[in-house]
Scaffold this motif. Structure first.
Motif, PDB file in Angstrom:
ATOM      1  N   ILE A  11       0.836  -1.204   0.000  1.00  0.00           N
ATOM      2  CA  ILE A  11       0.000   0.000   0.000  1.00  0.00           C
ATOM      3  C   ILE A  11       0.869   1.252   0.000  1.00  0.00           C
ATOM      4  CG2 ILE A  11      -1.757   1.307   1.257  1.00  0.00           C
ATOM      5  CD1 ILE A  11      -2.776  -1.352   2.383  1.00  0.00           C
ATOM      6  N   LEU A  12       1.745   1.380   1.004  1.00  0.00           N
ATOM      7  CA  LEU A  12       2.514   2.613   1.170  1.00  0.00           C
ATOM      8  C   LEU A  12       3.531   2.830   0.052  1.00  0.00           C
ATOM      9  CD1 LEU A  12       3.334   5.081   2.892  1.00  0.00           C
ATOM     10  CD2 LEU A  12       4.949   3.579   4.074  1.00  0.00           C
ATOM     11  N   PHE A  13       4.411   1.858  -0.167  1.00  0.00           N
ATOM     12  CA  PHE A  13       5.496   2.065  -1.128  1.00  0.00           C
ATOM     13  C   PHE A  13       4.994   2.288  -2.559  1.00  0.00           C
ATOM     14  CE2 PHE A  13       8.389  -0.544   1.899  1.00  0.00           C
ATOM     15  CZ  PHE A  13       8.495   0.554   2.738  1.00  0.00           C
ATOM     16  N   PRO A  14       4.026   1.486  -3.047  1.00  0.00           N
ATOM     17  CA  PRO A  14       3.505   1.780  -4.394  1.00  0.00           C
ATOM     18  C   PRO A  14       2.940   3.199  -4.488  1.00  0.00           C
ATOM     19  CG  PRO A  14       2.814  -0.400  -3.705  1.00  0.00           C
ATOM     20  CD  PRO A  14       3.438   0.247  -2.507  1.00  0.00           C
ATOM     21  N   MET A  15       2.307   3.657  -3.420  1.00  0.00           N
ATOM     22  CA  MET A  15       1.696   4.982  -3.412  1.00  0.00           C
ATOM     23  C   MET A  15       2.760   6.078  -3.522  1.00  0.00           C
ATOM     24  SD  MET A  15      -0.829   6.506  -0.489  1.00  0.00           S
ATOM     25  CE  MET A  15      -1.550   4.878  -0.287  1.00  0.00           C
ATOM     26  N   VAL A  16       3.813   5.983  -2.713  1.00  0.00           N
ATOM     27  CA  VAL A  16       4.824   7.039  -2.733  1.00  0.00           C
ATOM     28  C   VAL A  16       5.690   6.955  -3.988  1.00  0.00           C
ATOM     29  CG1 VAL A  16       4.896   7.434  -0.254  1.00  0.00           C
ATOM     30  CG2 VAL A  16       6.341   5.652  -1.231  1.00  0.00           C
ATOM     31  N   LEU A  17       5.889   5.760  -4.518  1.00  0.00           N
ATOM     32  CA  LEU A  17       6.663   5.632  -5.743  1.00  0.00           C
ATOM     33  C   LEU A  17       5.944   6.266  -6.924  1.00  0.00           C
ATOM     34  CD1 LEU A  17       7.995   2.005  -5.252  1.00  0.00           C
ATOM     35  CD2 LEU A  17       9.412   4.054  -5.502  1.00  0.00           C
ATOM     36  N   GLU A  18       4.620   6.254  -6.888  1.00  0.00           N
ATOM     37  CA  GLU A  18       3.830   6.903  -7.931  1.00  0.00           C
ATOM     38  C   GLU A  18       3.838   8.422  -7.783  1.00  0.00           C
ATOM     39  OE1 GLU A  18      -0.061   5.252  -7.436  1.00  0.00           O
ATOM     40  OE2 GLU A  18       0.210   3.836  -9.060  1.00  0.00           O
ATOM     41  N   THR A  19       4.084   8.903  -6.572  1.00  0.00           N
ATOM     42  CA  THR A  19       3.840  10.313  -6.250  1.00  0.00           C
ATOM     43  C   THR A  19       5.094  11.164  -6.160  1.00  0.00           C
ATOM     44  OG1 THR A  19       1.900   9.593  -4.985  1.00  0.00           O
ATOM     45  CG2 THR A  19       2.665  11.842  -4.617  1.00  0.00           C
ATOM     46  N   LEU A  20       6.129  10.688  -5.465  1.00  0.00           N
ATOM     47  CA  LEU A  20       7.288  11.521  -5.169  1.00  0.00           C
ATOM     48  C   LEU A  20       8.209  11.685  -6.380  1.00  0.00           C
ATOM     49  CD1 LEU A  20       6.184  11.059  -2.341  1.00  0.00           C
ATOM     50  CD2 LEU A  20       8.517  10.738  -1.535  1.00  0.00           C
ATOM     51  N   SER A  21       8.866  12.834  -6.443  1.00  0.00           N
ATOM     52  CA  SER A  21       9.807  13.124  -7.522  1.00  0.00           C
ATOM     53  C   SER A  21      11.206  12.616  -7.161  1.00  0.00           C
ATOM     54  CB  SER A  21       9.873  14.635  -7.768  1.00  0.00           C
ATOM     55  OG  SER A  21      10.499  15.282  -6.666  1.00  0.00           O
ATOM     56  N   GLU A  22      12.103  12.605  -8.163  1.00  0.00           N
ATOM     57  CA  GLU A  22      13.477  12.172  -7.909  1.00  0.00           C
ATOM     58  C   GLU A  22      14.162  13.071  -6.884  1.00  0.00           C
ATOM     59  OE1 GLU A  22      15.655  11.842 -11.578  1.00  0.00           O
ATOM     60  OE2 GLU A  22      15.302   9.683 -11.619  1.00  0.00           O
ATOM     61  N   ASP A  23      13.901  14.383  -6.968  1.00  0.00           N
ATOM     62  CA  ASP A  23      14.507  15.309  -6.004  1.00  0.00           C
ATOM     63  C   ASP A  23      14.076  14.969  -4.582  1.00  0.00           C
ATOM     64  OD1 ASP A  23      16.114  16.923  -7.581  1.00  0.00           O
ATOM     65  OD2 ASP A  23      14.460  18.212  -8.174  1.00  0.00           O
ATOM     66  N   GLU A  24      12.813  14.577  -4.434  1.00  0.00           N
ATOM     67  CA  GLU A  24      12.299  14.250  -3.098  1.00  0.00           C
ATOM     68  C   GLU A  24      12.891  12.941  -2.600  1.00  0.00           C
ATOM     69  OE1 GLU A  24       8.110  16.699  -3.652  1.00  0.00           O
ATOM     70  OE2 GLU A  24       8.275  14.643  -4.378  1.00  0.00           O
ATOM     71  N   TRP A  25      13.051  11.964  -3.496  1.00  0.00           N
ATOM     72  CA  TRP A  25      13.707  10.712  -3.088  1.00  0.00           C
ATOM     73  C   TRP A  25      15.165  10.969  -2.723  1.00  0.00           C
ATOM     74  CZ3 TRP A  25      11.063   7.092  -1.255  1.00  0.00           C
ATOM     75  CH2 TRP A  25       9.824   6.720  -1.783  1.00  0.00           C
ATOM     76  N   LEU A  26      15.774  11.902  -3.430  1.00  0.00           N
ATOM     77  CA  LEU A  26      17.165  12.250  -3.139  1.00  0.00           C
ATOM     78  C   LEU A  26      17.276  12.860  -1.746  1.00  0.00           C
ATOM     79  CD1 LEU A  26      19.954  12.261  -4.515  1.00  0.00           C
ATOM     80  CD2 LEU A  26      19.476  14.583  -5.278  1.00  0.00           C
ATOM     81  N   GLN A  27      16.328  13.706  -1.392  1.00  0.00           N
ATOM     82  CA  GLN A  27      16.341  14.298  -0.056  1.00  0.00           C
ATOM     83  C   GLN A  27      16.133  13.225   1.008  1.00  0.00           C
ATOM     84  OE1 GLN A  27      13.551  17.488   0.609  1.00  0.00           O
ATOM     85  NE2 GLN A  27      13.960  17.547   2.803  1.00  0.00           N
ATOM     86  N   ILE A  28      15.217  12.298   0.760  1.00  0.00           N
ATOM     87  CA  ILE A  28      14.967  11.209   1.701  1.00  0.00           C
ATOM     88  C   ILE A  28      16.222  10.359   1.864  1.00  0.00           C
ATOM     89  CG2 ILE A  28      13.652   9.072   2.047  1.00  0.00           C
ATOM     90  CD1 ILE A  28      11.301  10.556   0.618  1.00  0.00           C
ATOM     91  N   ARG A  29      16.884  10.078   0.738  1.00  0.00           N
ATOM     92  CA  ARG A  29      18.130   9.306   0.798  1.00  0.00           C
ATOM     93  C   ARG A  29      19.155   9.999   1.679  1.00  0.00           C
ATOM     94  NH1 ARG A  29      22.363   9.904  -3.901  1.00  0.00           N
ATOM     95  NH2 ARG A  29      22.684  11.742  -2.577  1.00  0.00           N
ATOM     96  N   ASP A  30      19.335  11.308   1.469  1.00  0.00           N
ATOM     97  CA  ASP A  30      20.368  12.043   2.201  1.00  0.00           C
ATOM     98  C   ASP A  30      20.032  12.221   3.677  1.00  0.00           C
ATOM     99  OD1 ASP A  30      21.760  12.217  -0.140  1.00  0.00           O
ATOM    100  OD2 ASP A  30      21.198  14.287  -0.582  1.00  0.00           O
ATOM    101  N   ASP A  31      18.739  12.258   4.013  1.00  0.00           N
ATOM    102  CA  ASP A  31      18.333  12.484   5.402  1.00  0.00           C
ATOM    103  C   ASP A  31      18.202  11.188   6.209  1.00  0.00           C
ATOM    104  OD1 ASP A  31      18.252  15.155   4.895  1.00  0.00           O
ATOM    105  OD2 ASP A  31      16.082  15.272   4.619  1.00  0.00           O
ATOM    106  N   SER A  32      18.255  10.050   5.526  1.00  0.00           N
ATOM    107  CA  SER A  32      17.979   8.773   6.200  1.00  0.00           C
ATOM    108  C   SER A  32      18.997   8.431   7.279  1.00  0.00           C
ATOM    109  CB  SER A  32      17.910   7.640   5.172  1.00  0.00           C
ATOM    110  OG  SER A  32      16.760   7.768   4.360  1.00  0.00           O
ATOM    111  N   ALA A  33      20.270   8.661   6.982  1.00  0.00           N
ATOM    112  CA  ALA A  33      21.327   8.259   7.925  1.00  0.00           C
ATOM    113  C   ALA A  33      21.187   8.942   9.277  1.00  0.00           C
ATOM    114  CB  ALA A  33      22.698   8.547   7.323  1.00  0.00           C
ATOM    115  N   GLU A  34      20.675  10.161   9.279  1.00  0.00           N
ATOM    116  CA  GLU A  34      20.538  10.891  10.544  1.00  0.00           C
ATOM    117  C   GLU A  34      19.556  10.197  11.486  1.00  0.00           C
ATOM    118  OE1 GLU A  34      19.353  15.355  12.159  1.00  0.00           O
ATOM    119  OE2 GLU A  34      19.821  15.040  10.053  1.00  0.00           O
TER     120      GLU A  34
END
Length: 409
Positions: free
Chosen positions: A219-242
């Motif tokens: 439910i969740l992952f298919p939904m966000v994969l359809e919605t979020l942009s590459e820039d937003e995934w990039l921000q999530i990637r960079d903020d994850s380690a914190e």
């Protein structure tokens, strides 16, 4: 087209009815039979719309949360897989790939360690089994970091796009899992005397955690994969380690296709086009947002670079000193009367050398009391980047007396 829309609306209506029937006390089997007869496939987006509609109609979030486990069981096996030609989430380092990697590690811990321990405790296990359960639950408690990344990195973007119901419901269930794990761990640490209670609470926790994995991945992952942009995934990637990872780590750094293209252009001496977001350590802003944040500040800001050239000034509504556009690029010494050049040069010298970190002045200008502050701007290595001038009329601040605790009309 109208036939498709009407069919979708009808299916949405049926989905809402199923949840309401469950809420009214019907058994899972009764509802499941109707579901299988009338519904051939349900997308993640439709589930989100259904929950959103229920909230709009007045159903409390906690009520949907209470039904979450039940309707997940109904939907299980009936959610259509969403196929995309390009699946970045299958690339190691992509945030969704990392979430799924953690889910596999959680499932392995539950399957290979916790479930056998629960079986032994139900059969009358000893203190050794209880201690082992406590250790395993301690390890599983790292799931808090998995949920924290989901709640603090994915949910804000979902809410930005108007997807508010699923995050509220899922966050509530996350908290239920956290609470159950905490209680189970406390009981397991209490020793053999509380073994049966610990086992019961641990079973509740791992059941909910396992069901949450299904909800995330279907439910969740298919939904966000359809919605979020590459820039937003990039921000999530960079903020994850914190926020940290749970039982698994990315291993490599995912790069979006856009980033790879820009890297190639830069290596060829070409500048990428477009006015994308600018990344800061605690966040990300567009050029327009940066412009209006600076222009909204109740102070005037001017920046002079390390070579003495005026590089920027804010354009608030009530400027203290006028700044023509032609000042950009000029040497700061040339922007002052000759009589004050020696003062300007001394300020620059003191700030640049590190003898001072700021210098302050205040002067009266008619009814205004103007506070002028100069700050040395340095990077995290202590290297001098330039000087920031901050100017403000502080007369209104001086006039403040007493307290103000209520909003203005």
């Amino acid at each position: 087209m109208s036939e498709v829309i009407n069919n979708r609306e009808y299916r949405q209506k049926v989905l809402k009815e199923i949840i309401l029937e469950l809420h009214g006390g019907k058994s899972v089997e009764e509802v499941k039979a109707r579901f299988e007869e009338l519904i051939r496939g349900v997308s993640a987006a439709e589930i989100a719309e259904m929950e959103q509609a229920l909230i709009r109609e007045g159903m409390e979030v906690r009520e949907i949360q209470n039904l979450c486990d039940v309707h997940a069981a109904v939907f299980k096996g009936s959610i259509e897989e969403i196929h995309r030609e390009n699946k970045p989430e299958e690339t190691p380092g992509h945030p969704v790939h990392t979430f799924k990697l953690e889910n596999r590690a959680i499932e392995k811990l539950i399957r290979e360690t916790i479930t056998p321990l629960l079986a032994r405790l139900k059969a009358g296990g000893d203190g050794e089994s209880t201690a082992a359960l406590a250790s395993a639950l301690e390890t599983l408690s790292a799931v808090d970091r998995h949920y924290a990344r989901k709640e603090n990195l994915l949910f804000p973007f979902m809410e930005k796009y108007g997807i508010t119901a699923p995050p509220k419901v899922m966050w509530g269930v996350d908290d239920e899992i956290r609470a159950a794990l905490k209680e189970a761990l406390a009981l397991a640490k209490a020793g053999p005397g509380a073994a049966q209670q610990a086992a019961a609470k641990a079973e509740e926790a791992v059941t909910k955690a396992t069901e949450m994995i299904f909800k995330e991945e279907n439910i969740l992952f298919p939904m966000v994969l359809e919605t979020l942009s590459e820039d937003e995934w990039l921000q999530i990637r960079d903020d994850s380690a914190e926020l940290g990872f749970c039982l698994a780590e990315p291993g490599s750094q995912w790069k979006p296709a856009r980033e790879n293209v820009e890297g190639k252009l830069q290596s060829q001496g070409e500048a990428p086009s477009g006015g994308g977001y600018i990344r800061f350590e605690p966040g990300i802003l567009s050029p327009e947002e940066i412009k209006w944040i600076f222009n909204t500040l109740p102070v005037d800001i001017t920046f002079v670079d390390k070579d003495g050239a005026v590089k920027y000034f804010s354009q608030g509504k009530e400027r203290v000193f006028a700044r023509p556009a032609s000042v950009i690029g000029r040497q700061v010494a040339n922007c002052h009367p000759p009589a004050s050049i020696h003062i300007v040069e001394k300020i620059v010298e003191d700030l640049k050398s590190g003898q001072k970190e700021h210098e302050d002045f205040w002067i009266k200008m008619g009814e205004q009391l103007v506070y002028i502050r100069y700050f040395a701007v340095r990077n995290d290595k202590g290297e001098f980047l330039g000087i920031m001038e901050v100017t403000q009329n502080i007369k209104p601040l001086q006039d403040i007396t007493g307290e103000k605790r209520l909003m203005s009309e």
